[in-house]
Scaffold this motif. Structure first.
Motif, PDB file in Angstrom:
ATOM      1  N   ALA A   1       0.809  -1.225   0.000  1.00 19.12           N
ATOM      2  CA  ALA A   1       0.000   0.000   0.000  1.00 19.12           C
ATOM      3  C   ALA A   1       0.837   1.268   0.000  1.00 19.12           C
ATOM      4  N   ALA A   2       1.912   1.293   0.777  1.00 15.21           N
ATOM      5  CA  ALA A   2       2.743   2.503   0.847  1.00 15.21           C
ATOM      6  C   ALA A   2       3.582   2.692  -0.407  1.00 15.21           C
ATOM      7  N   LEU A   3       3.851   1.609  -1.125  1.00  9.30           N
ATOM      8  CA  LEU A   3       4.700   1.701  -2.311  1.00  9.30           C
ATOM      9  C   LEU A   3       3.973   2.333  -3.487  1.00  9.30           C
ATOM     10  N   VAL A   4       2.670   2.085  -3.589  1.00 11.55           N
ATOM     11  CA  VAL A   4       1.912   2.492  -4.767  1.00 11.55           C
ATOM     12  C   VAL A   4       1.943   3.993  -5.017  1.00 11.55           C
ATOM     13  N   PRO A   5       1.611   4.852  -4.027  1.00  8.77           N
ATOM     14  CA  PRO A   5       1.650   6.290  -4.318  1.00  8.77           C
ATOM     15  C   PRO A   5       3.038   6.778  -4.706  1.00  8.77           C
ATOM     16  N   ILE A   6       4.074   6.193  -4.127  1.00  9.31           N
ATOM     17  CA  ILE A   6       5.435   6.639  -4.427  1.00  9.31           C
ATOM     18  C   ILE A   6       5.802   6.283  -5.863  1.00  9.31           C
ATOM     19  N   VAL A   7       5.513   5.053  -6.263  1.00  6.25           N
ATOM     20  CA  VAL A   7       5.814   4.631  -7.637  1.00  6.25           C
ATOM     21  C   VAL A   7       4.999   5.428  -8.641  1.00  6.25           C
ATOM     22  N   THR A   8       3.702   5.571  -8.404  1.00  8.93           N
ATOM     23  CA  THR A   8       2.854   6.240  -9.394  1.00  8.93           C
ATOM     24  C   THR A   8       3.101   7.742  -9.443  1.00  8.93           C
ATOM     25  N   GLU A   9       3.326   8.386  -8.304  1.00 11.24           N
ATOM     26  CA  GLU A   9       3.611   9.818  -8.312  1.00 11.24           C
ATOM     27  C   GLU A   9       4.983  10.110  -8.917  1.00 11.24           C
ATOM     28  N   ALA A  10       5.864   9.102  -8.926  1.00 12.38           N
ATOM     29  CA  ALA A  10       7.157   9.251  -9.607  1.00 12.38           C
ATOM     30  C   ALA A  10       7.041   9.019 -11.106  1.00 12.38           C
ATOM     31  N   GLY A  11       5.839   8.660 -11.576  1.00 18.12           N
ATOM     32  CA  GLY A  11       5.610   8.471 -13.000  1.00 18.12           C
ATOM     33  C   GLY A  11       5.533   7.036 -13.453  1.00 18.12           C
ATOM     34  N   GLY A  12       5.614   6.093 -12.515  1.00 18.21           N
ATOM     35  CA  GLY A  12       5.582   4.690 -12.867  1.00 18.21           C
ATOM     36  C   GLY A  12       4.201   4.096 -12.771  1.00 18.21           C
ATOM     37  N   ARG A  13       4.145   2.790 -12.915  1.00 16.66           N
ATOM     38  CA  ARG A  13       2.880   2.071 -12.809  1.00 16.66           C
ATOM     39  C   ARG A  13       3.074   0.886 -11.883  1.00 16.66           C
TER      40      ARG A  13
ATOM     41  N   ALA B   1      -2.054  -9.665 -12.731  1.00 16.28           N
ATOM     42  CA  ALA B   1      -3.196  -9.705 -13.638  1.00 16.28           C
ATOM     43  C   ALA B   1      -3.448  -8.347 -14.292  1.00 16.28           C
ATOM     44  N   GLY B   2      -2.616  -7.357 -13.959  1.00 11.95           N
ATOM     45  CA  GLY B   2      -2.732  -6.049 -14.592  1.00 11.95           C
ATOM     46  C   GLY B   2      -3.691  -5.090 -13.929  1.00 11.95           C
ATOM     47  N   VAL B   3      -4.152  -5.400 -12.707  1.00  8.80           N
ATOM     48  CA  VAL B   3      -5.068  -4.512 -11.992  1.00  8.80           C
ATOM     49  C   VAL B   3      -4.254  -3.486 -11.210  1.00  8.80           C
ATOM     50  N   ASP B   4      -4.506  -2.208 -11.464  1.00  5.42           N
ATOM     51  CA  ASP B   4      -3.742  -1.156 -10.797  1.00  5.42           C
ATOM     52  C   ASP B   4      -4.002  -1.140  -9.298  1.00  5.42           C
ATOM     53  N   GLY B   5      -2.940  -0.832  -8.525  1.00  2.62           N
ATOM     54  CA  GLY B   5      -3.069  -0.705  -7.085  1.00  2.62           C
ATOM     55  C   GLY B   5      -2.514  -1.886  -6.321  1.00  2.62           C
ATOM     56  N   PRO B   6      -2.705  -1.874  -4.983  1.00  3.89           N
ATOM     57  CA  PRO B   6      -2.085  -2.887  -4.114  1.00  3.89           C
ATOM     58  C   PRO B   6      -3.022  -4.002  -3.675  1.00  3.89           C
ATOM     59  N   PHE B   7      -4.134  -4.203  -4.396  1.00  6.19           N
ATOM     60  CA  PHE B   7      -5.167  -5.081  -3.861  1.00  6.19           C
ATOM     61  C   PHE B   7      -5.143  -6.505  -4.424  1.00  6.19           C
ATOM     62  N   GLY B   8      -4.129  -6.829  -5.224  1.00  7.96           N
ATOM     63  CA  GLY B   8      -3.913  -8.217  -5.612  1.00  7.96           C
ATOM     64  C   GLY B   8      -3.007  -8.887  -4.589  1.00  7.96           C
ATOM     65  N   ASP B   9      -2.577 -10.075  -4.884  1.00  8.99           N
ATOM     66  CA  ASP B   9      -1.686 -10.803  -3.976  1.00  8.99           C
ATOM     67  C   ASP B   9      -0.245 -10.788  -4.469  1.00  8.99           C
ATOM     68  N   ASN B  10       0.055  -9.930  -5.439  1.00  9.60           N
ATOM     69  CA  ASN B  10       1.377  -9.880  -6.042  1.00  9.60           C
ATOM     70  C   ASN B  10       1.564  -8.523  -6.698  1.00  9.60           C
ATOM     71  N   ALA B  11       2.745  -8.286  -7.266  1.00  6.63           N
ATOM     72  CA  ALA B  11       3.022  -6.945  -7.773  1.00  6.63           C
ATOM     73  C   ALA B  11       3.944  -6.963  -8.975  1.00  6.63           C
ATOM     74  N   VAL B  12       3.670  -6.042  -9.891  1.00  2.00           N
ATOM     75  CA  VAL B  12       4.589  -5.679 -10.964  1.00  2.00           C
ATOM     76  C   VAL B  12       4.641  -4.161 -10.975  1.00  2.00           C
ATOM     77  N   ALA B  13       5.835  -3.613 -10.888  1.00  2.00           N
ATOM     78  CA  ALA B  13       6.013  -2.164 -10.992  1.00  2.00           C
ATOM     79  C   ALA B  13       7.056  -1.886 -12.060  1.00  2.00           C
ATOM     80  N   THR B  14       6.790  -0.878 -12.859  1.00  2.00           N
ATOM     81  CA  THR B  14       7.736  -0.485 -13.898  1.00  2.00           C
ATOM     82  C   THR B  14       7.731   1.033 -14.030  1.00  2.00           C
ATOM     83  N   ASN B  15       8.577   1.514 -14.932  1.00  2.00           N
ATOM     84  CA  ASN B  15       8.588   2.940 -15.231  1.00  2.00           C
ATOM     85  C   ASN B  15       7.388   3.366 -16.070  1.00  2.00           C
ATOM     86  N   GLY B  16       6.484   2.459 -16.314  1.00  2.00           N
ATOM     87  CA  GLY B  16       5.284   2.739 -17.084  1.00  2.00           C
ATOM     88  C   GLY B  16       5.460   2.416 -18.553  1.00  2.00           C
ATOM     89  N   ILE B  17       6.564   2.805 -19.113  1.00  2.00           N
ATOM     90  CA  ILE B  17       6.836   2.560 -20.530  1.00  2.00           C
ATOM     91  C   ILE B  17       6.907   1.061 -20.819  1.00  2.00           C
TER      92      ILE B  17
END
Length: 261
Positions: A216-228, A233-249
């Motif tokens: 939960a705390a990671l999401v605003p930092i990554v997205t406000e920095a311009g990432g995704r 499964a491709g659902v935005d946010g921290p509500f799945g059981d796993n994570a993928v974060a990238t620079n968005g591109i």
């Protein structure tokens, strides 16, 4: 004043208070460590830190709900403080300085504040919705951070906490193939992978099994920095059981390679 400025300041106050507990117990010879039912570790510092945060929130935000790693949720408000008192407990109990306190505020299902405080590294990262992402030692000593502009997998740096854990979601081969194609692969681990991504030092970070308090705390930092930041499964946010974060591109390509249906 932006809507969440007071809450962000409170998150820093909470982090200040928790640091006095966690740093005092780090590498303490009498640190008490137990195994939880899921075989992960918990120390007396984890529990003391979460109790401290909960106590301060009960006084300052009594109407808000609190969700933490070590104790049962309290409250039913749409405003939820989500806390991981020590992310990287296994590092903490072994004396490795890569651990942090994670504090998030989710408002009506939207992560609006994230703060990651890593006192053993001398760093904090934070963001509030619409205010950008920042790193430094305090609110008054900060630099705005941004994700990278890397646009090709072969030029990207990828970080995963554990390569072997991907077998649990039947994605070990796909993740290793992706890592081999990347310019560089490392396992910085836990929160650190995502903060390095927000700073532009890493381009892809992913983990196959995480809890809400981990993300939960990671999401605003990554997205406000311009990432995704999404689930596998491709659902935005921290509500799945796993994570993928990238620079968005790189995000769609990474999901195509290692994502889940």
């Amino acid at each position: 004043m932006r809507a969440y400025d007071d809450d962000l300041r409170l998150a820093h106050v909470l982090a200040d208070a928790v640091e006095r507990v966690t740093t005092a117990r780090f590498r303490a010879e009498d640190l008490r460590v137990e195994s939880k039912p899921d075989l992960t570790l918990v120390s007396d510092a984890d529990r003391d830190a979460e109790e401290l945060i909960r106590g301060q929130l009960a006084r300052t935000r009594p109407r808000d709900a609190v969700i933490g790693e070590e104790f049962d949720p309290t409250g039913t408000s749409a405003r939820q403080w989500i806390v991981d008192p020590i992310d990287g407990t296994h590092n903490y109990v072994r004396g490795v300085p890569v651990w942090a306190t994670l504090i998030a505020l989710v408002d009506d299902g939207v992560p609006v504040i994230g703060l990651v405080a890593a006192p053993a590294l001398g760093r904090r990262w934070w963001a509030a919705l619409g205010s950008g992402a920042w790193a430094g030692k305090s609110l008054t000593s900060a630099k705005r951070i941004h994700v990278s502009s890397v646009s090709r997998i072969e030029d990207a740096s990828i970080s995963c906490s554990s390569w072997t854990s991907w077998a649990d979601v039947d994605r070990e081969r796909e993740v290793l193939d992706l890592a081999r194609e990347c310019w560089r692969e490392r396992a910085f681990g836990d929160f650190w992978s995502y903060m390095l991504l927000a700073e532009g030092s890493v381009d892809i970070a992913a983990e196959p099994e995480l809890g809400l308090h981990d993300m939960a705390a990671l999401v605003p930092i990554v997205t406000e920095a311009g990432g995704r930041f999404t689930s596998l499964a491709g659902v935005d946010g921290p509500f799945g059981d796993n994570a993928v974060a990238t620079n968005g591109i790189l995000h769609d390509e990474v999901l195509r390679r290692i994502g889940l249906p």
